[in-house]
Design a protein around this motif. Structure first.
Motif, PDB file in Angstrom:
ATOM      1  N   ALA A 141      14.359  17.026  -8.933  1.00  0.00           N
ATOM      2  CA  ALA A 141      13.712  16.319  -7.821  1.00  0.00           C
ATOM      3  C   ALA A 141      12.247  16.029  -8.143  1.00  0.00           C
ATOM      4  N   GLU A 142      11.559  17.019  -8.700  1.00  0.00           N
ATOM      5  CA  GLU A 142      10.146  16.833  -9.031  1.00  0.00           C
ATOM      6  C   GLU A 142       9.954  15.812 -10.148  1.00  0.00           C
ATOM      7  N   ARG A 143      10.890  15.759 -11.079  1.00  0.00           N
ATOM      8  CA  ARG A 143      10.796  14.750 -12.133  1.00  0.00           C
ATOM      9  C   ARG A 143      10.971  13.347 -11.562  1.00  0.00           C
ATOM     10  N   VAL A 144      11.911  13.200 -10.638  1.00  0.00           N
ATOM     11  CA  VAL A 144      12.115  11.882 -10.025  1.00  0.00           C
ATOM     12  C   VAL A 144      10.903  11.489  -9.186  1.00  0.00           C
ATOM     13  N   LEU A 145      10.315  12.454  -8.488  1.00  0.00           N
ATOM     14  CA  LEU A 145       9.139  12.158  -7.671  1.00  0.00           C
ATOM     15  C   LEU A 145       7.919  11.872  -8.538  1.00  0.00           C
ATOM     16  N   GLY A 146       7.696  12.698  -9.569  1.00  0.00           N
ATOM     17  CA  GLY A 146       6.632  12.414 -10.527  1.00  0.00           C
ATOM     18  C   GLY A 146       5.231  12.715 -10.040  1.00  0.00           C
ATOM     19  N   LEU A 147       5.068  13.807  -9.307  1.00  0.00           N
ATOM     20  CA  LEU A 147       3.722  14.159  -8.847  1.00  0.00           C
ATOM     21  C   LEU A 147       2.789  14.462 -10.014  1.00  0.00           C
ATOM     22  N   ASP A 148       3.318  15.063 -11.060  1.00  0.00           N
ATOM     23  CA  ASP A 148       2.488  15.462 -12.194  1.00  0.00           C
ATOM     24  C   ASP A 148       2.810  14.650 -13.440  1.00  0.00           C
ATOM     25  N   SER A 149       3.298  13.429 -13.254  1.00  0.00           N
ATOM     26  CA  SER A 149       3.674  12.614 -14.406  1.00  0.00           C
ATOM     27  C   SER A 149       2.440  12.127 -15.140  1.00  0.00           C
ATOM     28  N   ALA A 150       2.594  11.929 -16.447  1.00  0.00           N
ATOM     29  CA  ALA A 150       1.483  11.461 -17.278  1.00  0.00           C
ATOM     30  C   ALA A 150       1.207   9.988 -17.007  1.00  0.00           C
ATOM     31  N   PRO A 151      -0.029   9.538 -17.215  1.00  0.00           N
ATOM     32  CA  PRO A 151      -0.343   8.121 -17.046  1.00  0.00           C
ATOM     33  C   PRO A 151       0.528   7.257 -17.949  1.00  0.00           C
ATOM     34  N   GLY A 152       0.955   6.128 -17.439  1.00  0.00           N
ATOM     35  CA  GLY A 152       1.805   5.233 -18.212  1.00  0.00           C
ATOM     36  C   GLY A 152       3.283   5.439 -17.977  1.00  0.00           C
ATOM     37  N   THR A 153       3.647   6.517 -17.298  1.00  0.00           N
ATOM     38  CA  THR A 153       5.049   6.759 -16.979  1.00  0.00           C
ATOM     39  C   THR A 153       5.502   5.769 -15.903  1.00  0.00           C
ATOM     40  N   ASP A 154       6.738   5.284 -16.025  1.00  0.00           N
ATOM     41  CA  ASP A 154       7.202   4.316 -15.028  1.00  0.00           C
ATOM     42  C   ASP A 154       8.591   4.638 -14.504  1.00  0.00           C
ATOM     43  N   GLY A 155       9.085   5.842 -14.723  1.00  0.00           N
ATOM     44  CA  GLY A 155      10.433   6.173 -14.303  1.00  0.00           C
ATOM     45  C   GLY A 155      10.505   7.055 -13.088  1.00  0.00           C
ATOM     46  N   ASP A 156       9.404   7.230 -12.367  1.00  0.00           N
ATOM     47  CA  ASP A 156       9.419   8.083 -11.188  1.00  0.00           C
ATOM     48  C   ASP A 156       8.775   7.362 -10.012  1.00  0.00           C
ATOM     49  N   VAL A 157       8.884   7.966  -8.846  1.00  0.00           N
ATOM     50  CA  VAL A 157       8.433   7.321  -7.616  1.00  0.00           C
ATOM     51  C   VAL A 157       6.933   7.062  -7.645  1.00  0.00           C
ATOM     52  N   MET A 158       6.150   8.084  -7.957  1.00  0.00           N
ATOM     53  CA  MET A 158       4.699   7.952  -7.890  1.00  0.00           C
ATOM     54  C   MET A 158       4.164   6.929  -8.890  1.00  0.00           C
ATOM     55  N   SER A 159       4.695   6.944 -10.095  1.00  0.00           N
ATOM     56  CA  SER A 159       4.237   5.981 -11.101  1.00  0.00           C
ATOM     57  C   SER A 159       4.585   4.556 -10.690  1.00  0.00           C
ATOM     58  N   ARG A 160       5.773   4.399 -10.133  1.00  0.00           N
ATOM     59  CA  ARG A 160       6.166   3.069  -9.669  1.00  0.00           C
ATOM     60  C   ARG A 160       5.275   2.598  -8.521  1.00  0.00           C
ATOM     61  N   LEU A 161       4.947   3.508  -7.623  1.00  0.00           N
ATOM     62  CA  LEU A 161       4.050   3.152  -6.518  1.00  0.00           C
ATOM     63  C   LEU A 161       2.664   2.785  -7.038  1.00  0.00           C
ATOM     64  N   ASP A 162       2.170   3.529  -8.027  1.00  0.00           N
ATOM     65  CA  ASP A 162       0.864   3.226  -8.604  1.00  0.00           C
ATOM     66  C   ASP A 162       0.873   1.860  -9.279  1.00  0.00           C
ATOM     67  N   ALA A 163       1.948   1.568 -10.008  1.00  0.00           N
ATOM     68  CA  ALA A 163       2.041   0.276 -10.691  1.00  0.00           C
ATOM     69  C   ALA A 163       2.124  -0.870  -9.685  1.00  0.00           C
ATOM     70  N   LEU A 164       2.896  -0.654  -8.618  1.00  0.00           N
ATOM     71  CA  LEU A 164       3.005  -1.681  -7.582  1.00  0.00           C
ATOM     72  C   LEU A 164       1.668  -1.921  -6.915  1.00  0.00           C
ATOM     73  N   ARG A 165       0.953  -0.847  -6.630  1.00  0.00           N
ATOM     74  CA  ARG A 165      -0.359  -0.986  -5.997  1.00  0.00           C
ATOM     75  C   ARG A 165      -1.323  -1.744  -6.905  1.00  0.00           C
ATOM     76  N   ALA A 166      -1.274  -1.458  -8.202  1.00  0.00           N
ATOM     77  CA  ALA A 166      -2.147  -2.151  -9.145  1.00  0.00           C
ATOM     78  C   ALA A 166      -1.852  -3.652  -9.161  1.00  0.00           C
ATOM     79  N   GLU A 167      -0.578  -4.022  -9.084  1.00  0.00           N
ATOM     80  CA  GLU A 167      -0.220  -5.442  -9.049  1.00  0.00           C
ATOM     81  C   GLU A 167      -0.684  -6.086  -7.739  1.00  0.00           C
ATOM     82  N   GLN A 168      -0.511  -5.377  -6.641  1.00  0.00           N
ATOM     83  CA  GLN A 168      -0.977  -5.908  -5.357  1.00  0.00           C
ATOM     84  C   GLN A 168      -2.491  -6.064  -5.345  1.00  0.00           C
ATOM     85  N   LEU A 169      -3.191  -5.089  -5.910  1.00  0.00           N
ATOM     86  CA  LEU A 169      -4.642  -5.161  -5.943  1.00  0.00           C
ATOM     87  C   LEU A 169      -5.108  -6.311  -6.822  1.00  0.00           C
ATOM     88  N   ALA A 170      -4.405  -6.555  -7.920  1.00  0.00           N
ATOM     89  CA  ALA A 170      -4.757  -7.686  -8.779  1.00  0.00           C
ATOM     90  C   ALA A 170      -4.615  -9.005  -8.026  1.00  0.00           C
TER      91      ALA A 170
END
Length: 313
Positions: A141-170
């Motif tokens: 569950a924690e791997r899928v959520l990705g609270l402590d995932s390394a930068p550049g990771t894109d296979g978990d919820v938090m990384s995907r949310l960060d990437a989406l936010r970056a695209e929206q901000l752009a």
């Protein structure tokens, strides 16, 4: 011999050409800035804040799991926070900030949250606190959520949310930017504005000298519309760009405290409260140009008509 008619015709043509050019260039320059104020206020900002809310909700949901103790109680608050995350993602999808790619990313994130919730449910169903399956389920569950995932990771919820936010901000940055093309258009507006005002003043001076009439009211009215209209629109553009820059500054920083998200939304709403009005004024640019041209034609045409049947003297 008299060349009055030719001089009047030449001035009329010059004034109409300048008025038409100024109107068209001003219309493009004005819309180039103001067409993005409404989507920035009504779409991009709510979409970014919705993603921030979803991210915080998922973090809070997992904290409920960690604080639930060995008994693994996942009822109540956990489901409340995941529900908040789903509602926020639905709002972000409705705003459609980044188009089809953003909608696909949101579907992926929603699916990952479902996978995360399934692992948490399995973790909660294991009553034996020492079971290796229980620890494995929580790990997955924690791997899928990705609270402590390394930068550049894109296979978990938090990384995907960060990437989406970056695209929206752009996209928001693109909307709030004052590009070199816009600067070029406004420079052309300034040059044409000065040329048109000078041409109107020169035409009035010519009429005053040639016909001994102190004031030509129609040309004076055309000059007033031009002299006041363009600076007012330029000032509104400066105000709008400043409000957009303020908005970008507020949404660029992710708020760790969820209570600050409504405050940011309120600030943006106040700053861009007149965005719809500003944008709608672009249609009045065309009407204003038409008025200037009509007054110019109305002011000079009767004088030209006086020489219609006169030969060159």
């Amino acid at each position: 011999m008299s060349t009055t008619r030719q001089e009047l015709v030449r001035r009329l043509r010059r004034l109409l050409a300048l008025a038409l050019a100024t109107t068209c260039v001003l219309f493009v320059a004005y819309r180039g800035v103001h067409d993005d104020t409404v989507p920035l206020a009504s779409s991009s900002t709510p979409g970014i804040l919705a993603v921030d809310t979803a991210r915080h909700a998922m973090r809070q949901a997992h904290e409920e799991i960690r604080d639930s103790g060995p008994e693994g109680d996942i009822s109540g608050e956990f489901h409340t926070w995941t529900s908040v995350a789903h509602q926020s993602l639905a709002l972000a999808a409705s705003e459609n900030v980044t188009g089809a790619k953003g909608r696909h990313d949101l579907q992926t994130i929603t699916g990952l949250i479902a996978v995360y919730s399934a692992w948490v449910e399995r973790w909660g169903q294991e009553t034996d606190t020492g079971s290796p399956l229980r620890a494995a389920y929580l790990h997955y569950a924690e791997r899928v959520l990705g609270l402590d995932s390394a930068p550049g990771t894109d296979g978990d919820v938090m990384s995907r949310l960060d990437a989406l936010r970056a695209e929206q901000l752009a996209e928001a940055e693109r909307q709030a930017a004052f590009t070199w093309q816009q600067a070029l258009w406004w420079s052309a507006v300034a040059a044409l504005y000065v040329a048109l005002c000078l041409a109107l003043l020169e035409a009035q001076r010519f009429l005053r000298r040639r016909f001994r009439k102190p004031v030509q009211l129609r040309l004076l009215a055309a000059t007033g519309v031009c002299a006041l209209g363009v600076p007012v629109l330029a000032w509104l553009t400066i105000e709008a760009h400043g409000a957009m820059a303020d908005t970008l500054g507020w949404i660029r920083v992710r708020r760790q405290d969820p209570d600050l998200v409504p405050e940011v939304a309120d600030n943006v709403e106040r700053s861009l409260a007149d965005a719809g009005l500003w944008s709608s004024l672009s249609d009045w640019v065309l009407w204003g140009g038409a008025v200037v041209m009509a007054l110019t034609l109305w002011g000079l045409r009767p004088r030209i008509a006086e020489y219609r049947f006169r030969g060159t003297r």
